[in-house]
Design a protein around this motif. Structure first.
Motif, PDB file in Angstrom:
ATOM      1  N   ASN A 196     -40.025 -15.322  15.600  1.00  0.00           N
ATOM      2  CA  ASN A 196     -38.730 -15.811  16.113  1.00  0.00           C
ATOM      3  C   ASN A 196     -38.702 -17.332  16.217  1.00  0.00           C
ATOM      4  O   ASN A 196     -37.757 -17.617  16.917  1.00  0.00           O
ATOM      5  N   LEU A 197     -39.507 -18.003  15.556  1.00  0.00           N
ATOM      6  CA  LEU A 197     -39.600 -19.372  15.444  1.00  0.00           C
ATOM      7  C   LEU A 197     -38.909 -19.960  14.344  1.00  0.00           C
ATOM      8  O   LEU A 197     -39.426 -19.345  13.197  1.00  0.00           O
ATOM      9  N   SER A 198     -38.279 -20.947  14.073  1.00  0.00           N
ATOM     10  CA  SER A 198     -37.931 -21.686  12.956  1.00  0.00           C
ATOM     11  C   SER A 198     -37.624 -23.058  13.316  1.00  0.00           C
ATOM     12  O   SER A 198     -37.219 -23.409  14.453  1.00  0.00           O
ATOM     13  N   SER A 199     -37.708 -23.947  12.353  1.00  0.00           N
ATOM     14  CA  SER A 199     -37.600 -25.337  12.692  1.00  0.00           C
ATOM     15  C   SER A 199     -36.102 -25.568  12.377  1.00  0.00           C
ATOM     16  O   SER A 199     -35.332 -24.822  11.698  1.00  0.00           O
ATOM     17  N   PHE A 200     -35.842 -26.860  12.738  1.00  0.00           N
ATOM     18  CA  PHE A 200     -34.475 -27.147  12.714  1.00  0.00           C
ATOM     19  C   PHE A 200     -34.530 -27.876  11.423  1.00  0.00           C
ATOM     20  O   PHE A 200     -34.990 -29.019  10.994  1.00  0.00           O
ATOM     21  N   GLY A 201     -33.941 -27.369  10.254  1.00  0.00           N
ATOM     22  CA  GLY A 201     -34.074 -27.920   8.926  1.00  0.00           C
ATOM     23  C   GLY A 201     -35.289 -27.849   8.243  1.00  0.00           C
ATOM     24  O   GLY A 201     -36.161 -27.351   8.714  1.00  0.00           O
ATOM     25  N   GLY A 202     -35.015 -27.911   6.820  1.00  0.00           N
ATOM     26  CA  GLY A 202     -36.308 -27.928   5.960  1.00  0.00           C
ATOM     27  C   GLY A 202     -36.838 -29.314   5.503  1.00  0.00           C
ATOM     28  O   GLY A 202     -36.693 -30.201   6.214  1.00  0.00           O
ATOM     29  N   THR A 203     -37.690 -29.102   4.456  1.00  0.00           N
ATOM     30  CA  THR A 203     -38.255 -30.352   3.956  1.00  0.00           C
ATOM     31  C   THR A 203     -37.152 -31.435   3.559  1.00  0.00           C
ATOM     32  O   THR A 203     -36.576 -31.083   2.946  1.00  0.00           O
ATOM     33  N   ASP A 204     -37.716 -32.884   4.083  1.00  0.00           N
ATOM     34  CA  ASP A 204     -36.821 -33.871   3.863  1.00  0.00           C
ATOM     35  C   ASP A 204     -35.449 -33.889   4.504  1.00  0.00           C
ATOM     36  O   ASP A 204     -34.443 -34.838   4.057  1.00  0.00           O
ATOM     37  N   GLU A 205     -35.313 -32.836   5.145  1.00  0.00           N
ATOM     38  CA  GLU A 205     -33.923 -32.931   6.053  1.00  0.00           C
ATOM     39  C   GLU A 205     -34.262 -33.599   7.250  1.00  0.00           C
ATOM     40  O   GLU A 205     -35.314 -33.872   7.678  1.00  0.00           O
ATOM     41  N   ALA A 206     -32.937 -34.104   7.974  1.00  0.00           N
ATOM     42  CA  ALA A 206     -33.135 -35.114   9.286  1.00  0.00           C
ATOM     43  C   ALA A 206     -33.717 -34.060  10.396  1.00  0.00           C
ATOM     44  O   ALA A 206     -33.344 -33.018  10.533  1.00  0.00           O
ATOM     45  N   SER A 207     -34.631 -34.892  10.943  1.00  0.00           N
ATOM     46  CA  SER A 207     -35.269 -34.454  12.150  1.00  0.00           C
ATOM     47  C   SER A 207     -34.054 -34.032  13.037  1.00  0.00           C
ATOM     48  O   SER A 207     -33.306 -34.825  13.375  1.00  0.00           O
ATOM     49  N   SER A 208     -34.518 -32.948  13.726  1.00  0.00           N
ATOM     50  CA  SER A 208     -33.273 -32.645  14.958  1.00  0.00           C
ATOM     51  C   SER A 208     -33.410 -33.567  16.058  1.00  0.00           C
ATOM     52  O   SER A 208     -32.396 -33.566  16.755  1.00  0.00           O
ATOM     53  N   PHE A 209     -34.070 -34.746  16.134  1.00  0.00           N
ATOM     54  CA  PHE A 209     -33.958 -35.457  17.480  1.00  0.00           C
ATOM     55  C   PHE A 209     -33.486 -37.108  16.939  1.00  0.00           C
ATOM     56  O   PHE A 209     -33.464 -37.796  17.722  1.00  0.00           O
ATOM     57  N   SER A 210     -33.418 -37.187  15.531  1.00  0.00           N
ATOM     58  CA  SER A 210     -33.388 -38.367  14.910  1.00  0.00           C
ATOM     59  C   SER A 210     -31.920 -39.048  15.284  1.00  0.00           C
ATOM     60  O   SER A 210     -30.804 -38.247  14.725  1.00  0.00           O
ATOM     61  N   THR A 211     -31.558 -40.180  15.843  1.00  0.00           N
ATOM     62  CA  THR A 211     -30.186 -40.672  16.040  1.00  0.00           C
ATOM     63  C   THR A 211     -29.753 -41.082  14.782  1.00  0.00           C
ATOM     64  O   THR A 211     -30.431 -41.357  13.860  1.00  0.00           O
ATOM     65  N   THR A 212     -28.333 -41.145  14.873  1.00  0.00           N
ATOM     66  CA  THR A 212     -27.717 -41.381  13.351  1.00  0.00           C
ATOM     67  C   THR A 212     -26.581 -42.620  13.613  1.00  0.00           C
ATOM     68  O   THR A 212     -26.470 -43.231  14.860  1.00  0.00           O
ATOM     69  N   GLY A 213     -26.262 -42.999  12.491  1.00  0.00           N
ATOM     70  CA  GLY A 213     -25.193 -43.860  12.274  1.00  0.00           C
ATOM     71  C   GLY A 213     -23.755 -43.171  12.391  1.00  0.00           C
ATOM     72  O   GLY A 213     -23.501 -42.044  12.600  1.00  0.00           O
TER      73      GLY A 213
END
Length: 867
Positions: free
Chosen positions: A530-547
């Motif tokens: 029942n565990l899954s990451s936010f996004g896959g390889t090379d996708e934005a990290s779930s915590f990374s702030t943006t422009g």
């Protein structure tokens, strides 16, 4: 993507040939704004309204000054604090020149903070009266739409205070002590006219005399500004002391803790609520008040994992190797994986009240600065055994405390100046890693003092900052301005949509135009039960702030692997960071634990991995400016496959900027790829164009061929900043952009289009290169952003080889910013790459040969000078 250069540099970068340097053709002018025309058509009505507004401001200010004197409050300057409403695209100098209004700060929607140097506003009222009478010279009154005086205190609350301070403003009490950062403008009413231009048929001697007279005026104005800044520093200090407040002075220098720029100074003060209210409502030169930034971070939830047994022999860097200054929480300098690389004699703690030699990393659970330093050296993890020769020295500048926080007495603009002065000034360090960012989103109205200090230092010194983009918390403590991951999920905003919401915007100082701002992406996806990451390889990290950043600038610039997060299926979900989503990082063993582990995530650890690419670039080109290093890194960046096929490419740009940089593309070429670069420090003045030419051999553009050629162009430049203006064109002393030739356009046609004295033609067969971003926010494939907003301007395109022009030309064009000096300039570097993306057409040797047929203008000028 490898992070170690592969093999020897068989295909080095080529020099870009500069073939023309001349006066640029610049478009200008425009129609009269509707409101201004309406005011001209209704002169008497407009004059009556402005006179009534000015009279109210004068009366209110006179009454308030009398009340202050009777209450024996600390003295303040007599100038009336006002807001003026004008067209947002106005040149504001008319306010100073015709109305004797000091321009304190320009805002983004036509509001201007001003101060009347006349307490009776006599000049203003005379101009308003003359406008009603259609008097000659009073027409500029139509440009002023409204006047708001001290009788409108809510305007000052709304427009001068940070969001968080504005939220708590009405709860501020007289006796409570508050710590704030305040910005004070220091240009006064001194006016410098535009420099003269040489008249037709005017001889050089006469023109030189007029230029000399103008320079004398400009030097007088600069002296007046310097004196005024010193005067206003003293006035503010007296005001603060009058309320028994204090200036938080960390450097104990002549400026008493004041961080200065050409137009203003910013200072951190501690004073009572009574004094703070008086300052906000009545101090005429005030343009911003902010609470000190809290530093944001991530608390990982590591799982137990096997401890790696390192038997690596680490050797010192070679003589002359680059140095990376790590501005952080200190470093465990005797760590077996780091000890040989530490420039220990230069280590210093900058925390007030702490021994300068106390540079250890006391942050629990593996440290912070230690991890950052390790990521510079081992961006893909430290080897377990063998021999490793360090590519660089690590310098240790400690500013964070034992809890990985900035204490309020350590004012960021001042510690940055102290550190850069020491390491760049005394040691020649070019590379600075700054994995420290505020908790809350940056403001969009003005550049923060923190970010502006990076921009100024980047002008003053040949340096490059690697700035972490900043992290979203799991759950926010500052709603509604900064929402955490769980806050977004509970509000129905799922990943990755929540990453491009305003509450996920980058914090200060990540909006700096000169810093290379680095976000985080996942190095791999993860699914288990029942565990899954936010996004896959090379996708934005779930915590990374943006422009986007301030004024719509592209931020982050690039991304690297900083790890990811995992959620379960409960509501709300639990967030974890199992080792599978963490990258391998060196860690402090001060409180026990392994030498390295996969137990922490964050943009803090993405930034130094990009710094490691800069180390390789500096080793390759040690005498080139850091502007070129930045340009080469950004030019090497590419979007991953998911981004290229994403339907909303503006959101991709906001999440990952220009993509993932590559050390091989940054430092070398192949038979199928060629990169051309400028050499040395290049200057561009306003209204100047410098044209670079790359002849494309006929065999690369055969009509029957259809090879896919990718072209990347990156301009990296720097100019002097100031903080009291609202856009990049007035933030910088000189700004620059670039233009390319069209498909099918000749060199002569391109020059005619770019140069002032050129003859513009539209030849049959010319068509615009379909760049991804373009110079206008509605022209490129990505709409809603334009490449010229920032100081690193990249664009790219993939075209068929048969469409390549005979000569590919790039013009770097300079534009006037706030510095009127005709000799004012921006410094820049330019990088261009051609690549056959399917590796089916060898281009390196052919373009190298064609470029060698040109005689660059530098060589011609040198021959003329040596005559």
């Amino acid at each position: 993507m490898a992070q170690t250069p592969s093999g020897t540099n068989t295909f080095p970068h080529l020099s870009l040939p500069l073939v023309v340097r001349d006066r640029a053709w610049l478009s200008g002018g425009g129609r009269t704004p509707d409101q201004e025309q309406h005011n001209k058509d209704n002169r008497r009505e407009h004059s009556v309204r402005l006179k009534g507004q000015a009279d109210a401001a004068i009366a209110t200010w006179a009454r308030q000054r009398l009340e202050r004197e009777q209450a024996e409050l600390p003295p303040i300057p007599a100038n009336i604090p006002l807001f003026i409403k004008v067209d947002p695209d106005s040149d504001l100098e008319f306010l100073r020149h015709f109305f004797k209004l000091e321009i304190v700060s320009e805002q983004d929607d036509g509001f201007v903070v001003v101060a009347s140097e006349e307490i009776d506003m006599a000049t203003f009222l005379d101009m308003v009266g003359g406008f009603a009478e259609d008097r000659r010279g009073a027409t500029t009154t139509a440009k002023i739409y409204d006047v708001f005086g001290p009788d409108n205190p809510q305007l000052r609350i709304d427009r001068l205070l940070s969001d968080t301070l504005r939220e708590k403003w009405h709860g501020i009490t007289d006796a409570e002590i508050y710590t704030v950062d305040v910005g004070i403008e220091c240009l006064g009413s001194t006016y410098v006219p535009l420099p003269p231009e040489q008249r037709e048929n005017e001889d050089d001697a006469n023109f030189d005399d007029r230029i000399t007279a103008w320079r004398a005026l400009a030097h007088q104005a600069q002296a007046a500004w310097d004196d005024l800044m010193e005067e206003r520093e003293g006035e503010l200090i007296s005001f603060v002391h009058g309320y028994r407040g204090e200036i938080l002075d960390i450097l104990h220098d002549a400026h008493l803790g004041v961080a200065t720029l050409p137009d203003s100074f910013t200072v951190r003060i501690r004073m009572s609520g009574l004094g703070l209210r008086d300052l906000v409502f009545n101090y005429p030169y005030l343009f911003e008040v902010n609470e000190p930034d809290e530093v944001g971070g991530i608390v990982a939830r590591p799982e137990e994992q096997d401890q790696l047994q390192h038997q690596l022999e680490v050797q010192q860097p070679d003589l002359g190797s680059p140095a990376v200054c790590v501005i952080d929480s200190g470093i465990q300098e005797q760590h077996p994986l780091l000890a040989a690389t530490i420039d220990a004699p230069s280590s210093m703690c900058f925390i007030p009240g702490v021994n300068p030699s106390d540079v250890a990393d006391y942050v629990p659970s593996g440290g912070h600065g230690t991890r950052v330093a390790g990521a510079v050296l081992y961006p893909r993890g430290a080897p377990l055994n063998g021999t490793f020769t360090s590519p660089c020295w690590i310098q240790n500048a400690r500013v964070l405390d034992n809890n990985n926080l900035l204490i309020t007495t350590l004012y960021p603009p001042l510690y940055l100046r102290a550190i850069v002065s020491k390491y760049a000034g005394e040691h020649g360090t070019k590379l600075f890693n700054h994995s420290i960012a505020a908790y809350r989103p940056c403001r969009l109205r003005q550049m923060s003092a923190w970010a502006a200090s990076i921009d100024w230092l980047s002008w003053e010194y040949d340096i490059l900052f690697f700035q972490s983009a900043g992290n979203l918390p799991d759950q926010s403590r500052a709603t509604p301005f900064r929402l955490g991951i769980l806050d977004h999920l509970l509000a129905g905003h799922d990943y990755p949509e929540y990453l491009v919401r305003d509450s996920s915007r980058i914090p200060s100082p990540s909006e700096s135009l000169q810093a290379l701002t680095i976000g985080s992406i996942n190095h791999q996806g993860f699914t288990s039960g029942n565990l899954s990451s936010f996004g896959g390889t090379d996708e934005a990290s779930s915590f990374s702030t943006t422009g986007l950043g301030v004024w719509g600038s592209i931020k982050p610039d690039v991304v690297e692997y900083g790890g990811g997060k995992v959620r379960d299926t409960s509501i709300p979900p639990s967030l974890t960071t199992p080792s599978q989503v963490c990258t391998d990082l060196v860690r402090s063993t001060m409180y026990g634990g392994p030498l390295s582990a996969k137990d922490e995530v964050g943009t803090s650890f993405a930034a130094p991995k990009v710094a490691s690419i800069a180390v390789a670039v500096q080793r390759l080109l040690p005498n080139e400016p850091s502007l070129l290093y930045r340009g080469m890194i950004v030019n090497s960046a590419r979007w991953p496959e998911w981004a290229e096929s994403a339907p909303n490419k503006l959101n991709v740009l906001r999440q990952i900027g220009f993509g993932i940089p590559d050390i091989d593309r940054a430092t070398s070429n192949t038979p199928f790829r060629v990169t051309l670069i400028t050499n040395g420090e290049n200057h561009i003045k306003a209204r100047e164009a410098q044209i670079y030419q790359i002849p494309v051999p006929h065999e690369l553009r055969q009509p029957g061929d259809d090879f896919q050629i990718r072209i990347d162009v990156t301009l990296s430049y720097v100019a002097k900043p100031r903080r009291t203006r609202r856009n990049v064109r007035q933030y910088l002393s000189t700004w620059a952009d670039w233009k390319s030739s069209k498909l099918g356009e000749s060199v002569e046609s391109f020059q005619g289009r770019v140069l002032k004295d050129g003859v513009s033609t539209n030849a049959i067969g010319e068509s615009v290169i379909p760049w991804t971003i373009r110079e206008n926010d509605g022209w490129g494939e990505i709409e809603g952003v334009k490449r010229s907003t920032g100081t690193v301007q990249k664009d790219w395109v993939v075209i068929s080889s048969h469409s390549l022009p005979v000569d590919f030309c790039i013009a770097v064009v300079g534009h006037a910013g706030w510095d009127k000096d005709p000799e004012a300039y921006a410094k820049y570097a330019l990088v261009v790459t051609f690549e056959a993306i399917n590796q089916d057409l060898e281009i390196y040797e052919r373009i190298a040969a064609s470029v060698n047929t040109l005689v660059p203008i530098q060589e011609i000028e040198s021959e003329v000078q040596n005559g």
